[in-house]
Design an enzyme around this catalytic site. Structure first.
Site, PDB file in Angstrom:
ATOM      1  N   LYS A 127       0.842  -1.201   0.000  1.00  0.00           N
ATOM      2  CA  LYS A 127       0.000   0.000   0.000  1.00  0.00           C
ATOM      3  C   LYS A 127       0.869   1.239   0.000  1.00  0.00           C
ATOM      4  CE  LYS A 127      -0.235   1.854   4.471  1.00  0.00           C
ATOM      5  NZ  LYS A 127       0.675   2.964   4.479  1.00  0.00           N
ATOM      6  N   ALA A 142      10.967  -3.371   5.027  1.00  0.00           N
ATOM      7  CA  ALA A 142      11.164  -2.073   5.701  1.00  0.00           C
ATOM      8  C   ALA A 142      11.158  -0.892   4.733  1.00  0.00           C
ATOM      9  CB  ALA A 142      12.451  -2.095   6.531  1.00  0.00           C
ATOM     10  N   GLY A 168       8.287   0.814   3.983  1.00  0.00           N
ATOM     11  CA  GLY A 168       7.126   1.652   4.238  1.00  0.00           C
ATOM     12  C   GLY A 168       5.942   1.342   3.339  1.00  0.00           C
ATOM     13  N   LEU A 169       5.904   0.128   2.774  1.00  0.00           N
ATOM     14  CA  LEU A 169       4.843  -0.265   1.858  1.00  0.00           C
ATOM     15  C   LEU A 169       3.860  -1.256   2.494  1.00  0.00           C
ATOM     16  CD1 LEU A 169       7.017  -0.680  -1.366  1.00  0.00           C
ATOM     17  CD2 LEU A 169       5.444   1.196  -0.826  1.00  0.00           C
ATOM     18  N   ALA A 170       3.945  -1.441   3.796  1.00  0.00           N
ATOM     19  CA  ALA A 170       3.040  -2.294   4.571  1.00  0.00           C
ATOM     20  C   ALA A 170       3.138  -3.770   4.193  1.00  0.00           C
ATOM     21  CB  ALA A 170       1.599  -1.796   4.467  1.00  0.00           C
ATOM     22  N   SER A 213       2.333  -5.911   7.216  1.00  0.00           N
ATOM     23  CA  SER A 213       0.913  -5.725   7.515  1.00  0.00           C
ATOM     24  C   SER A 213       0.035  -6.457   6.504  1.00  0.00           C
ATOM     25  CB  SER A 213       0.565  -4.234   7.512  1.00  0.00           C
ATOM     26  OG  SER A 213       1.232  -3.562   8.552  1.00  0.00           O
ATOM     27  N   ASP A 257      -1.854  -0.452  10.148  1.00  0.00           N
ATOM     28  CA  ASP A 257      -2.075  -0.640   8.708  1.00  0.00           C
ATOM     29  C   ASP A 257      -2.875  -1.908   8.390  1.00  0.00           C
ATOM     30  OD1 ASP A 257      -0.726   1.608   7.814  1.00  0.00           O
ATOM     31  OD2 ASP A 257       1.169   0.555   7.523  1.00  0.00           O
TER      32      ASP A 257
END
Length: 151
Positions: A11, A96, A98-100, A103, A136
């Site tokens: 995401k 790592a 930041g693109l989930a 999650s 997230d």
């Protein structure tokens, strides 16, 4: 059903506004979130008991430090089941970044185990459980384009 494979989409934030501080230590935010084509593949194989995780990326932990593993543990506990699973994560989302990715994998495990174990949880119930694991993850349960507010 003994196995299923899910696509765990990355995401991006199309919009992010920090609205202030919250008493719980998080920031109050307004965001527009978007699922993208970049995705991991998560294969779940039903087992009689236990949780076993395998990942193609050497930097991804294969134990209770992994959100996907913790998602399976949470479902076992909350749904009071002893059923087990082998989780195989084929990483395409950079770690790592930041693109989930973690999650998205946890959300895929929640959705997939709901089917595999026949739990009958609604999307809303899955999102409530997901919120206990990370901010997230409720978005990743449903994906698409969504307005997110709160923490």
């Amino acid at each position: 059903m003994q196995a299923c494979t899910l696509v765990a989409r990355a995401k991006i934030n199309l919009y992010l506004e920090i609205l202030g501080s919250r008493p719980d230590g998080y920031s109050e935010v307004a965001m527009i979130l978007q699922s993208i084509a970049l995705a991991d593949r998560v294969r779940l194989q039903r087992r009689p008991h236990g949780i076993h995780l395998i990942c193609t990326h050497p930097e991804v932990p294969a134990d209770a430090r992994n959100l996907a593993y913790r998602a399976a543990e949470l479902l076992q506990k909350e749904c009071q089941t002893n059923l087990g699973v082998e989780i195989h994560i084929e990483k395409q989302i950079p770690v790592a970044a930041g693109l989930a990715g973690g999650s998205a994998n946890a959300a895929a495990v929640l959705v997939g185990l709901n089917q595999l174990w026949g739990l009958g949880l609604t999307v809303r119930e899955l999102q409530h459980l997901a919120a206990r694991l990370g901010s997230d993850i409720p978005f990743c349960v449903q994906g698409g384009t969504q307005l997110a507010t709160g923490r």
